[in-house]
Each structure stands twice: as C-alpha cells, then as structure tokens.
Scaffold this active site. Structure first.
Site, mmCIF file in Angstrom:
data_model
loop_
_atom_site.group_PDB
_atom_site.id
_atom_site.type_symbol
_atom_site.label_atom_id
_atom_site.label_comp_id
_atom_site.label_asym_id
_atom_site.label_seq_id
_atom_site.Cartn_x
_atom_site.Cartn_y
_atom_site.Cartn_z
ATOM 1 N N GLU A 45 3.498 9.492 12.344
ATOM 2 C CA GLU A 45 3.429 8.048 12.112
ATOM 3 C C GLU A 45 4.790 7.516 11.663
ATOM 4 O O GLU A 45 5.191 6.428 12.062
ATOM 5 C CB GLU A 45 2.340 7.714 11.098
ATOM 6 C CG GLU A 45 0.960 7.891 11.707
ATOM 7 C CD GLU A 45 -0.182 7.589 10.758
ATOM 8 O OE1 GLU A 45 0.063 7.201 9.594
ATOM 9 O OE2 GLU A 45 -1.338 7.747 11.178
ATOM 10 N N CYS A 65 8.481 5.853 6.573
ATOM 11 C CA CYS A 65 7.669 6.843 5.854
ATOM 12 C C CYS A 65 6.193 6.496 5.992
ATOM 13 O O CYS A 65 5.824 5.329 6.143
ATOM 14 C CB CYS A 65 8.066 6.842 4.372
ATOM 15 S SG CYS A 65 7.288 8.139 3.390
ATOM 16 N N ASP A 66 5.366 7.517 5.955
ATOM 17 C CA ASP A 66 3.924 7.330 5.927
ATOM 18 C C ASP A 66 3.346 8.364 4.969
ATOM 19 O O ASP A 66 3.809 9.504 4.933
ATOM 20 C CB ASP A 66 3.311 7.500 7.321
ATOM 21 C CG ASP A 66 1.895 6.984 7.341
ATOM 22 O OD1 ASP A 66 1.721 5.753 7.351
ATOM 23 O OD2 ASP A 66 0.968 7.806 7.311
ATOM 24 N N THR A 67 2.358 7.969 4.190
ATOM 25 C CA THR A 67 1.762 8.851 3.183
ATOM 26 C C THR A 67 0.250 8.865 3.338
ATOM 27 O O THR A 67 -0.365 7.813 3.517
ATOM 28 C CB THR A 67 2.131 8.370 1.763
ATOM 29 O OG1 THR A 67 3.552 8.354 1.637
ATOM 30 C CG2 THR A 67 1.545 9.285 0.696
#
Length: 182
Positions: A45, A65-67
């Site tokens: 992502e 960023c993806d979390t």
C-alpha cells in the site's frame, strides 16, 4: 522538494522530527484492490501511494507509509463505527498484537520499501474503560481503534518503536532513508 504522501496528522508530526521543510500531498489510491496476506499489505500500500504521488512530482523525494494492526493473524484496519471500535478493543484486551508499518521512499535515484513491526501487549480492558476511551478520544481514524499517544491505560508494554505504533517508524526511516541521502 520532500513530500509526505499522507494526510495523517500523526505522520506529519513524526516526520517533522526528521525533515524540514516538507510538503503534504494526499495520494488518490484505491487500497481495496490489494488482496494480500496482512504481513504484505502495508509495504504494498505504501508503494501504491508513493508511486501515485511520484507520477505527479517526478523530481521530488516522496515518502509514503501505511500501518495496520495484526491480531491473531488478521488485519485490523480503522473501525467503521463505534460498535466496530468496541469489538476491536474487546478482542485486543489482554492480547499481544503486531503493529506493522510499510513505508516507501522514492527519490535521489533510489527506491526503498521496508516494513517495521512492533509488538504491543494490551492490558485487560473493562467495558467501562473501552466506552470511556471511545467517548473521550474518538479513535475512529486509527488502525486497531486506538492511539498509543492518547494516554489511556490500554497498553501494558510495547517492544519496538513507539513512533511505529503512532504510524511512522522514524528510527528506521532515519537510518535507511534520511541519513544516507542527506
């Protein structure tokens, strides 16, 4: 120009510890098209987001960023509503989960995509505590339905990066992206 490809106020706050100045460009991507195991989702992502912004700003440095939160092998995203948030927090009560962030950097002739994991151990959470937390903090825009920075007694211990749990693994980014390229 350095661009953070995210609309998250927490990521903006965290990146400001590493880079000044930077711009914010919110990527327009459909994350629902990815059907990957949870351990692979954040990195992929983040790549989608970075490339979406890079196509518009080809000479800029881009960080995306993806979390996600992984509990018992399943990804917990952002809650749909208050009931979904209650369900998530009840499931996390007394449990260990993994907060996994994937980030992608594109710039200066380099592309870096990495994932960073942090273990989070929850306290036992009463229904009263969950209800009070949801009313006071309203964490409906956060993966796993909580913000570690909220100051509530939800978490017993973390092993790894606190900033990663907030949504941006600053230590890893400083080591692999910022320091080598500056």
């Amino acid at each position: 120009m350095f661009i953070l490809a995210s609309g998250s106020p927490r990521r903006k706050e965290l990146l400001s510890k590493l880079v000044d100045p930077f711009e914010i460009v919110v990527p327009d991507v459909d994350e629902s098209i990815l059907h990957l195991p949870p351990k692979d989702l954040p990195a992929e992502e983040s790549r989608m987001k970075a490339y979406a912004v890079s196509s518009r700003y080809p000479n800029a440095e881009i960080l995306a960023c993806d979390t996600i939160v992984i509990l018992h092998g399943e990804a917990l995203g952002k809650p749909k509503d208050k009931e979904d948030a209650k369900r998530m927090l009840r499931a996390q009560s007394g449990q260990k989960e993994i907060v996994l962030s994937g980030y992608t950097y594109i710039g200066k002739g380099r592309e870096i995509t990495r994932s960073v994991a942090t273990e989070v151990y929850f306290n036992e959470l009463s229904d009263e505590l969950i209800e009070r937390y949801l009313e006071e903090k309203r964490p409906f825009d956060k993966a796993g339905a909580y913000g570690i920075q909220d100051g509530y007694p939800l978490i017993k211990e973390i092993i790894g990066s606190y900033d990663n749990v907030m949504g941006l693994p600053t230590e890893d980014i400083a080591f692999h992206v910022i320091r080598p390229g500056r």
